[in-house]
Design a protein around this motif. Sequence first.
Motif, short mmCIF file in Angstrom:
data_model
loop_
_atom_site.label_atom_id
_atom_site.label_comp_id
_atom_site.label_asym_id
_atom_site.label_seq_id
_atom_site.Cartn_x
_atom_site.Cartn_y
_atom_site.Cartn_z
N THR A 71 -7.78 4.31 2.57
CA THR A 71 -8.93 3.61 3.11
C THR A 71 -8.53 3.06 4.54
O THR A 71 -7.53 3.09 4.93
N GLU A 72 -9.59 2.76 5.08
CA GLU A 72 -9.34 2.18 6.69
C GLU A 72 -8.23 0.99 6.72
O GLU A 72 -7.44 0.84 7.37
N ARG A 73 -8.77 0.04 5.91
CA ARG A 73 -8.15 -1.06 5.80
C ARG A 73 -6.54 -0.85 5.43
O ARG A 73 -5.57 -1.37 6.05
N ASP A 74 -6.17 0.18 4.31
CA ASP A 74 -5.11 0.32 3.82
C ASP A 74 -4.21 1.08 5.24
O ASP A 74 -3.03 0.97 5.45
N GLY A 75 -5.01 2.19 5.80
CA GLY A 75 -4.47 2.64 6.93
C GLY A 75 -3.81 1.82 7.98
O GLY A 75 -2.83 1.91 8.55
N ARG A 76 -4.57 0.76 8.45
CA ARG A 76 -4.25 -0.24 9.42
C ARG A 76 -2.90 -1.10 8.71
O ARG A 76 -1.73 -1.14 9.73
N ASP A 77 -2.80 -1.25 7.61
CA ASP A 77 -1.72 -2.13 7.06
C ASP A 77 -0.79 -1.24 6.98
O ASP A 77 0.50 -1.66 7.26
N ILE A 78 -0.64 0.00 6.50
CA ILE A 78 0.31 0.84 6.41
C ILE A 78 1.14 1.06 7.97
O ILE A 78 1.93 0.95 8.18
N ALA A 79 0.09 1.32 8.79
CA ALA A 79 0.54 1.45 10.28
C ALA A 79 1.17 0.15 10.83
O ALA A 79 2.07 0.35 11.48
N ALA A 80 0.65 -1.21 10.37
CA ALA A 80 1.28 -2.27 10.72
C ALA A 80 2.69 -2.31 10.07
O ALA A 80 3.62 -2.60 11.17
N ALA B 188 0.83 -1.38 0.13
CA ALA B 188 0.02 0.18 -0.05
C ALA B 188 0.84 1.11 -0.12
O ALA B 188 0.28 2.35 -0.64
N ILE B 189 2.05 1.10 0.88
CA ILE B 189 3.06 2.59 0.73
C ILE B 189 3.25 2.74 -0.74
O ILE B 189 3.51 3.89 -1.16
N GLN B 190 3.71 1.71 -1.49
CA GLN B 190 4.17 1.84 -2.74
C GLN B 190 2.79 2.35 -3.56
O GLN B 190 3.20 3.32 -4.42
N ARG B 191 1.78 1.90 -3.38
CA ARG B 191 0.60 2.22 -4.11
C ARG B 191 0.10 3.74 -4.23
O ARG B 191 -0.24 4.44 -4.96
N TYR B 192 0.45 4.33 -2.89
CA TYR B 192 0.08 5.67 -2.42
C TYR B 192 1.07 6.48 -2.63
O TYR B 192 0.93 7.80 -2.59
N GLY B 193 2.35 6.11 -2.96
CA GLY B 193 3.18 6.91 -3.55
C GLY B 193 4.20 7.72 -2.29
O GLY B 193 4.59 8.87 -2.40
N CYS B 194 3.85 6.87 -0.99
CA CYS B 194 4.54 7.54 0.06
C CYS B 194 6.10 7.87 -0.06
O CYS B 194 6.75 8.70 0.49
N GLY B 195 6.76 6.83 -0.86
CA GLY B 195 8.05 6.94 -1.22
C GLY B 195 8.58 8.33 -1.80
O GLY B 195 9.77 8.66 -1.87
N THR B 196 7.73 9.07 -2.54
CA THR B 196 7.99 10.34 -3.43
C THR B 196 8.46 11.29 -2.35
O THR B 196 9.11 12.22 -2.65
N CYS B 197 8.00 11.32 -1.03
CA CYS B 197 8.45 12.28 -0.17
C CYS B 197 9.21 11.70 1.02
O CYS B 197 10.03 12.25 1.84
#
Length: 374
Positions: free
Chosen positions: A359-368, A291-300
């Motif tokens: 999404t809530e699920r992705d948020g939980r997974d990213i936090a995990a 999910a981190i890759q999908r949301y592009g968190c690595g751009t920052c």
Amino acid sequence: MRLVFDILVTLAMIASLTLYFRGVRSTKARVYEPIAFAAGWLTIFAALVGPMDTLSDVLFAVHMTQHELLMIVAAPLIVIGRPMIYGLWGLSPSARANVLAITRAPAVLKTWRAITGPVVVLIVHAIVLWAWHIPFAFEGALHNETIHAVQHLMFFVTAALFWWAIIQGRYGRLGYGVAVFFVFATAMHTSILGALLFFAHGRWYPSYHSMEDQQLAGLIMWIPSGLIFIVAGLALFAAWLGESERRAKASSFTTLLMLLLFCACANEYRGDRIAEARQLTGGEPERGKTAIQRYGCGTCHTIPGVPGAKATVGPPLDQIGVRTYLAGHLINTPANLMKWIRAPQSIDPKSAMPDMFVTERDGRDIAAYLYTLK
């Protein structure tokens, strides 16, 4: 007088062999040890009793052969046989206990360490060898059987102590590498003495009338004896290389074992972190990584373990799982982390981090996943 010494040598050999083989039967000896010990005594017997001893009175070369047999054949063979160990076990239990009590006394141990130190035995053996070849000393031994016996005894004892330091004492104070040096040093000074005899312009000892005989004696000390020392030195050198190779292999094995142990511990630790992250967030770390890759968190952000996430626009997220605060002021709890991931603007409108509509699920997974970064 010579007959008396012959009888004494014979009795000493019989008593020594009897005691030794009694000890061998009581313990587990290596096959070659009793063979070496017996061969050593047979060499002494051949050198000191019989025709060789008689011929040594008239032929210097035979006399030199006699000495070399005592020092570089009999002495190392007997040392290889470990006579002190098996001789001790050949005694009765009470006698063995008494001998052990004496040998374990601090003064005895200190004396033994002193006289078997590698430098000491090298110097003492060299002094004994050279001193007895001084003309008046050598001549005195030729004309007095008691002095002659003392000469032989000193040659043998100092040689035995030298070989003991090289063969049996190496594990305590003398490594293979140092042993090689001492063997070659002994080969050097004995070869020099032999060369001096060979190249001498006159006879050293008036009792021997032939210069050719003296030259042959010098040659025996110089070449054959030197070769024996060289062979012994090369054997020790080969053993040194083998030991170094074994140590290197052992070191490599230890390193590999430590690496495997580290990997096992790391995997176990990572497994614990993943289990803890799942429990804290209710998410799945592996899905969070995707999910981190999908949301592009690595751009920052720089995020360990996420391919391509090496940006420096925002703060790095390494060890975020053990930080006290999020965004500098928000207490790091699973609920706050998930809220910050999903709606950072609702917490801090001035934050540069945009809402990514996670999404809530992705948020939980990213936090995990982020909670595994410790």
